[in-house]
Design a protein around this motif. Sequence first.
Motif, short mmCIF file in Angstrom:
data_model
loop_
_atom_site.label_atom_id
_atom_site.label_comp_id
_atom_site.label_asym_id
_atom_site.label_seq_id
_atom_site.Cartn_x
_atom_site.Cartn_y
_atom_site.Cartn_z
N LEU A 137 34.55 36.46 48.34
CA LEU A 137 35.30 37.60 47.84
C LEU A 137 35.19 38.80 48.77
N PHE A 138 34.02 38.98 49.37
CA PHE A 138 33.82 40.11 50.29
C PHE A 138 34.38 39.81 51.68
N ALA A 139 34.43 38.55 52.07
CA ALA A 139 34.84 38.20 53.43
C ALA A 139 36.24 37.59 53.50
N GLN A 140 36.97 37.55 52.38
CA GLN A 140 38.24 36.85 52.37
C GLN A 140 39.28 37.50 53.29
N LYS A 141 39.22 38.81 53.48
CA LYS A 141 40.19 39.47 54.34
C LYS A 141 40.09 38.96 55.77
N GLY A 142 38.87 38.93 56.31
CA GLY A 142 38.69 38.41 57.66
C GLY A 142 38.97 36.93 57.76
N PHE A 143 38.65 36.18 56.69
CA PHE A 143 38.87 34.74 56.69
C PHE A 143 40.37 34.42 56.71
N ILE B 257 38.23 34.70 64.31
CA ILE B 257 37.77 33.31 64.42
C ILE B 257 36.25 33.24 64.27
N LEU B 258 35.53 34.26 64.73
CA LEU B 258 34.08 34.27 64.56
C LEU B 258 33.72 34.42 63.09
N THR B 259 34.51 35.20 62.35
CA THR B 259 34.28 35.34 60.91
C THR B 259 34.44 34.01 60.20
N THR C 77 25.12 23.09 35.39
CA THR C 77 24.64 24.48 35.39
C THR C 77 23.97 24.83 36.71
N GLY C 78 23.12 23.92 37.19
CA GLY C 78 22.48 24.17 38.48
C GLY C 78 23.47 24.23 39.63
N THR C 79 24.50 23.38 39.57
CA THR C 79 25.53 23.41 40.60
C THR C 79 26.25 24.75 40.63
N LEU C 80 26.56 25.28 39.44
CA LEU C 80 27.19 26.61 39.39
C LEU C 80 26.29 27.68 39.98
N MET C 81 25.00 27.60 39.69
CA MET C 81 24.07 28.60 40.21
C MET C 81 23.96 28.52 41.73
N VAL C 82 24.26 27.36 42.30
CA VAL C 82 24.22 27.21 43.75
C VAL C 82 25.48 27.77 44.41
N ILE C 83 26.65 27.54 43.78
CA ILE C 83 27.90 27.91 44.43
C ILE C 83 28.36 29.33 44.11
N VAL C 84 27.82 29.95 43.06
CA VAL C 84 28.25 31.32 42.73
C VAL C 84 27.99 32.30 43.87
N PRO C 85 26.83 32.29 44.54
CA PRO C 85 26.65 33.20 45.69
C PRO C 85 27.69 32.98 46.79
N LEU C 86 28.14 31.74 46.98
CA LEU C 86 29.16 31.47 47.98
C LEU C 86 30.50 32.07 47.57
N LEU C 87 30.82 32.00 46.29
CA LEU C 87 32.06 32.61 45.81
C LEU C 87 32.04 34.12 45.99
N ILE C 88 30.89 34.73 45.73
CA ILE C 88 30.76 36.18 45.92
C ILE C 88 30.90 36.53 47.40
N LEU C 89 30.30 35.74 48.26
CA LEU C 89 30.43 35.97 49.71
C LEU C 89 31.89 35.88 50.13
#
Length: 338
Positions: free
Chosen positions: A321-327, A242-244, A307-319
């Motif tokens: 991908l790494f945290a999806q197991k805990g989520f 839940i903290l994740t 294009t700017g919107t994609l550049m803003v949300i891409v780091p969130l998508l990468i995050l």
Amino acid sequence: MTKTKAEKQLTLQNASFWERNRMSEGYLLKKTVMNAAVKICRAILLFGMCFMILQPILNKSSISFMAEEDLYNAMVINIPEHFTTANYELAAQFMSYWTSFRNTLVISLTIALLQISVTALVGYGFARFDFPLKKFWFACVIFIIVIPPQTISTSLHLHFRFFDILGLFQLTTGDTVNLRGSVIPYYLMSAGCMGLKNGLYIFMIRQFFRNIPKELEEAAYVDGCGTLRTFLKIMLPDAKPILTSCFLFAFVWQWTDGFYSKMFLGNTTLLSTQLNMIAERLSAYIMNTLHQAGGASVGYTNCIVSTGTLMVIVPLLILYLFAQKGFVESLSSSGIKM
């Protein structure tokens, strides 16, 4: 000779589908058809939901690599005819991308960690302890969730524009302190559980702790652990899912927040605030650099904004991908325990 139960089961297993269906008087066929229909409907619904979520992102990704002439070419739909990365260069220039990215990362990370630290303590307190006016204070938490922050924007502005603690600053210096334009007010609000969506985090963590057996804490108390040590050593490790989830929510909402960022962090270059200025800066760039009257066209402006919107949300998508197991683990455990 009468067949035993084991022999009947073996005969039934070796029989064909239609023989078993005949023996069940058509029930097996009805059940098989019903299960297949449910799976098909579920697959269609899941595909539709995924398409609704992914289609805007795929559309923006396609547009971001198109040259301006492709935007007005009816023959170009999804695949660019003139592939270019100039849109990303312009969007990065207009947003001061790397400076904004660094500032946004630092602020989002520290705010999210601070919010989860204090909301975990408060949520645990609501779940396990009795104190005066407990129901009243929890009702205040619910109000924080329900009432939009825009309703208290004027009070927040005045409070931090003329900030004082019990009149001490005005008594010693003769004037109040102006904290607007810095990150200090937002850190103070987050530390007091009044930051962005803090009421929701308290509610989620409280619900999670309420469903953990009290015997775990009682055993820790018997072994000599105090209240704080029990919370840190016993309860927090169990609350990782839940903290994740709460950390991801806090980080993502802070990353894309525009309300508090404009109110308190106006002097700090952030992705969320810079994204809103792309259209204005593009028009100025077209008129001053390329000397074209009227500025940028609507289609090209939308292309650079996408294009700017994609550049803003891409780091969130990468995050994610790494945290999806805990989520996902948090969502599944929350669904079972709540």
